[in-house]
Design a protein around this motif. Structure first.
Motif, short mmCIF file in Angstrom:
data_model
loop_
_atom_site.label_atom_id
_atom_site.label_comp_id
_atom_site.label_asym_id
_atom_site.label_seq_id
_atom_site.Cartn_x
_atom_site.Cartn_y
_atom_site.Cartn_z
N LYS A 236 45.02 -25.06 -20.97
CA LYS A 236 45.68 -25.24 -22.27
C LYS A 236 45.50 -24.00 -23.14
O LYS A 236 46.44 -23.56 -23.82
N GLN A 239 47.81 -21.08 -22.51
CA GLN A 239 49.23 -21.29 -22.82
C GLN A 239 49.52 -21.31 -24.32
O GLN A 239 50.63 -21.65 -24.73
N THR A 240 48.54 -20.96 -25.12
CA THR A 240 48.76 -20.95 -26.56
C THR A 240 48.25 -19.64 -27.17
O THR A 240 47.30 -19.05 -26.67
N GLU A 242 47.64 -19.65 -30.54
CA GLU A 242 46.99 -20.11 -31.77
C GLU A 242 45.48 -19.92 -31.68
O GLU A 242 44.83 -20.42 -30.77
#
Length: 293
Positions: A236, A239-240, A242
């Motif tokens: 996860k 894939q970001t 942020e």
């Protein structure tokens, strides 16, 4: 490395992908040394080829002297982060902390809590102060924390939090890790640490009496749940983009030995006759992985 890879837990992988373990390369190092004690050639190899780092090296002794615990759990984490920041392909760094890093709190959220001392200051302190001084101030630094283990793991979490803009990183907080629940081998364990030793004592009839508070649960988590959570968290994170908040995922079961009747955990039915003698009940509550979506 060869002694490790012949363990039966790898047999299902070998059957499915016979050559998968050929990719595994062991690199000599030392978590307590600058640059992790890794040779220049291997450092260059890591910096050019590694995209995911999982940092789980730590001392888990509750009575570890403060200077030793800080050197390994805090200083070692700092070295891992610095190396990760220099990796050209880095996509995710997973710091494996503990669900008990904030155990003095009655309710713990999946976030980073304030620390009593800045981790960078703490690193400078253990590097420049003598052991006697550190031993003297240990009670002050501990505050409400029960031991140097949870203190240094909490400090390392904050250190990771401070570096979240420099490298993609998250925290995974497993509770007491115990035997495999389902995959790849139900019940597999290769040591007698923590819960494994207690369960072995119960199953063999050596441990026949337990003193416990029936108002509390014992937080344990199967090994395969921890591994799955670490992999999911890394996936996860990769894939970001942020980074304003540091993800902190908790992985646990709740295992409580309470009451006068018994209910079995699947794959642990051999516990039955001994637990029955204790007139206890094993209760399991599964917590869903927060990053599974």
């Amino acid at each position: 490395l060869n002694n490790l890879l012949v363990e039966p837990i790898f047999d299902p992988l070998k059957e499915l992908l016979p050559h998968a373990l050929a990719k595994v390369v062991a690199i000599e190092g030392d978590i307590t040394l600058p640059l992790l004690g890794i040779s220049p050639d291997n450092l260059n190899l890591l910096r050019k080829t590694v995209s995911v780092v999982i940092h789980s090296a730590a001392t888990v002794k509750f009575d570890e002297p403060l200077n030793v615990a800080m050197n390994i759990n805090l200083g070692g984490t700092n070295e891992v982060l610095e190396l990760a920041e220099s990796m050209e392909l880095i996509k995710a760094v997973v710091y494996v902390s503990t669900a008990f890093s904030n155990c003095e709190r009655s309710f713990i959220e999946e976030k980073i809590y304030p620390v009593r001392i800045d981790p960078v200051t703490a690193i400078a302190m253990y590097q420049n102060c003598d052991d006697d001084f550190l031993e003297t101030i240990t009670p002050v630094l501990l505050g409400d924390k029960p031991n140097t283990y949870v203190l240094t793991k909490h400090l390392a979490e904050e250190l990771v939090n401070q570096r979240k803009m420099a490298v993609p990183v998250c925290v995974v907080r497993p509770s007491i890790v115990t035997a495999v629940y389902k995959h790849p081998i139900p019940g597999y364990v290769d040591n007698f640490n923590a819960m494994s030793g207690l369960l072995a004592g119960v199953m063999t009839g050596v441990v026949r009496t337990l003193l416990f508070n029936d108002q509390y649960f014992l937080d344990v988590v199967p090994l395969d749940y921890v591994v799955n959570l670490i992999i999911a968290a890394a996936s996860k994170l990769s894939q970001t983009s942020e980074r304003s908040e540091l993800p902190a995922y908790v992985g646990d079961f709740f295992l409580g030995i309470v009451g006068r009747k018994r209910m079995f955990i699947p794959n642990f039915r051999k516990l039955g006759k001994n637990i029955d003698a204790l007139r206890t009940r094993v209760v399991v509550k599964e917590r869903r992985c927060p990053c599974a979506n």
